[in-house]
Scaffold this motif. Structure first.
Motif, mmCIF file in Angstrom:
data_model
loop_
_atom_site.group_PDB
_atom_site.id
_atom_site.type_symbol
_atom_site.label_atom_id
_atom_site.label_comp_id
_atom_site.label_asym_id
_atom_site.label_seq_id
_atom_site.Cartn_x
_atom_site.Cartn_y
_atom_site.Cartn_z
ATOM 1 N N ASP A 159 0.807 -1.430 0.162
ATOM 2 C CA ASP A 159 0.018 0.094 0.057
ATOM 3 C C ASP A 159 1.062 0.839 0.559
ATOM 4 N N HIS A 160 2.152 1.183 0.173
ATOM 5 C CA HIS A 160 2.836 2.275 -0.215
ATOM 6 C C HIS A 160 4.086 1.705 -1.044
ATOM 7 N N GLY A 161 3.508 1.543 -1.983
ATOM 8 C CA GLY A 161 4.216 1.028 -3.291
ATOM 9 C C GLY A 161 5.935 0.315 -3.330
ATOM 10 N N HIS A 163 7.109 -3.152 -2.505
ATOM 11 C CA HIS A 163 6.940 -4.299 -3.339
ATOM 12 C C HIS A 163 8.062 -5.809 -2.525
ATOM 13 N N ALA A 198 11.210 5.880 -0.960
ATOM 14 C CA ALA A 198 11.378 5.646 -0.907
ATOM 15 C C ALA A 198 10.387 5.265 1.288
#
Length: 283
Positions: A159-161, A163, A198
């Motif tokens: 959900d935060h990109g 994986h 990120a």
């Protein structure tokens, strides 16, 4: 209840006897919840015909483990180990945890400073990158607490990109803590498929991660640049982080509040060196 999942009796009898005099005092001082924990009953190293680590685990609980700590520090347990009555490798009744170094896709090491007064272990210390106990209620494989720690402490999730899967998690060492916390650690490196920026963005949203309060601040330190490598090796030598030097390293990005502090006292140096070794930065 957690009491049914682990008790003092789950520890081998000789260690139960050492810890028993301190159990009630620890129970009263620490209070509930008495969460279930695991300890290493047996260990087999890998070799050519069996290229995997084999661990046999037992159940224990938080109060029992803390009573054992007192038995080392105030009782006779440490002296008995040092006199050869117990084996440093085979006798490991402490809590089994995971100590993890996170390397991002742009070759940065995530360094996180634990809050000073709101954690049970290593308050104010810098972790490269986090620690997580193996929880028998939800963790079935050795990499599960690592993946859970990434989600809970960094929000490193879909959900935060970000994986991430077990394919990104590598076990590099089995260790035991001595002279500080008295527990056992599986030491991992995660090759995270996300950039340092990120991870910082995921750690620092308005909606906080479940365990974000364990860390006052986090930063991403370049591993493969000369200034970054020099800073990391200097930190290993000193066993502490000079926050002015840290924030002055070109390419360092940070979130939260950072201050001067020691490295995690049992595996901080090891995890930095393993991260450098992973990227070929140790000569």
């Amino acid at each position: 209840s957690s009491d049914s999942l682990g008790s003092l009796e789950e520890i081998p009898g000789t260690f139960a006897e050492e810890a028993a005099p301190y159990y009630e005092a620890v129970k009263s001082r620490v209070g509930p919840p008495n969460n279930p924990k695991l300890w290493i009953k047996g260990f087999r190293s890998p070799f050519s015909d069996r290229p995997t680590v084999s661990l046999t685990l037992g159940r224990t609980d938080y109060w029992s483990a803390r009573a054992l700590e007192v038995a080392y520090e105030e009782g006779q347990l440490r002296k008995k180990f040092e006199a050869g009555q117990f084996d440093f490798i085979d006798d490991t009744p402490g809590i089994l945890g995971t100590h993890t170094a996170v390397i991002t896709s742009d070759n940065k090491l995530m360094l996180a400073q634990r809050k000073s007064r709101e954690v049970d272990f290593a308050g104010g210390a810098y972790s490269p990158s986090f620690e997580e106990a193996w929880n028998p209620l939800c963790d079935r494989a050795a990499f599960d607490p690592v993946l859970r720690g990434l989600r809970e402490e960094f929000h490193a999730a879909v959900d935060h990109g970000i994986h991430v899967s077990s394919d990104n998690v590598f076990l590099l060492a089995v260790a035991r803590e001595w002279g500080t916390f008295w527990h056992s650690a599986l030491v991992f490196v995660v090759r995270l498929p996300a950039r340092g920026d990120a991870v910082l963005e995921a750690w620092n949203p308005v909606l906080s991660p479940l365990d974000k309060n364990e860390h006052a601040g986090v930063c991403a330190v370049p591993i493969t640049t000369r200034p970054g490598r020099d800073f990391l090796l200097e930190t290993v030598r000193k066993g502490a982080v000079d926050v002015g030097r840290l924030l002055g390293v070109p390419g360092v990005k940070a979130a939260g509040t950072l201050s001067a502090g020691v490295l995690h006292p049992t595996s901080g140096r090891l995890r930095i060196l393993l991260a450098l070794q992973q990227l070929g930065e140790l000569i």
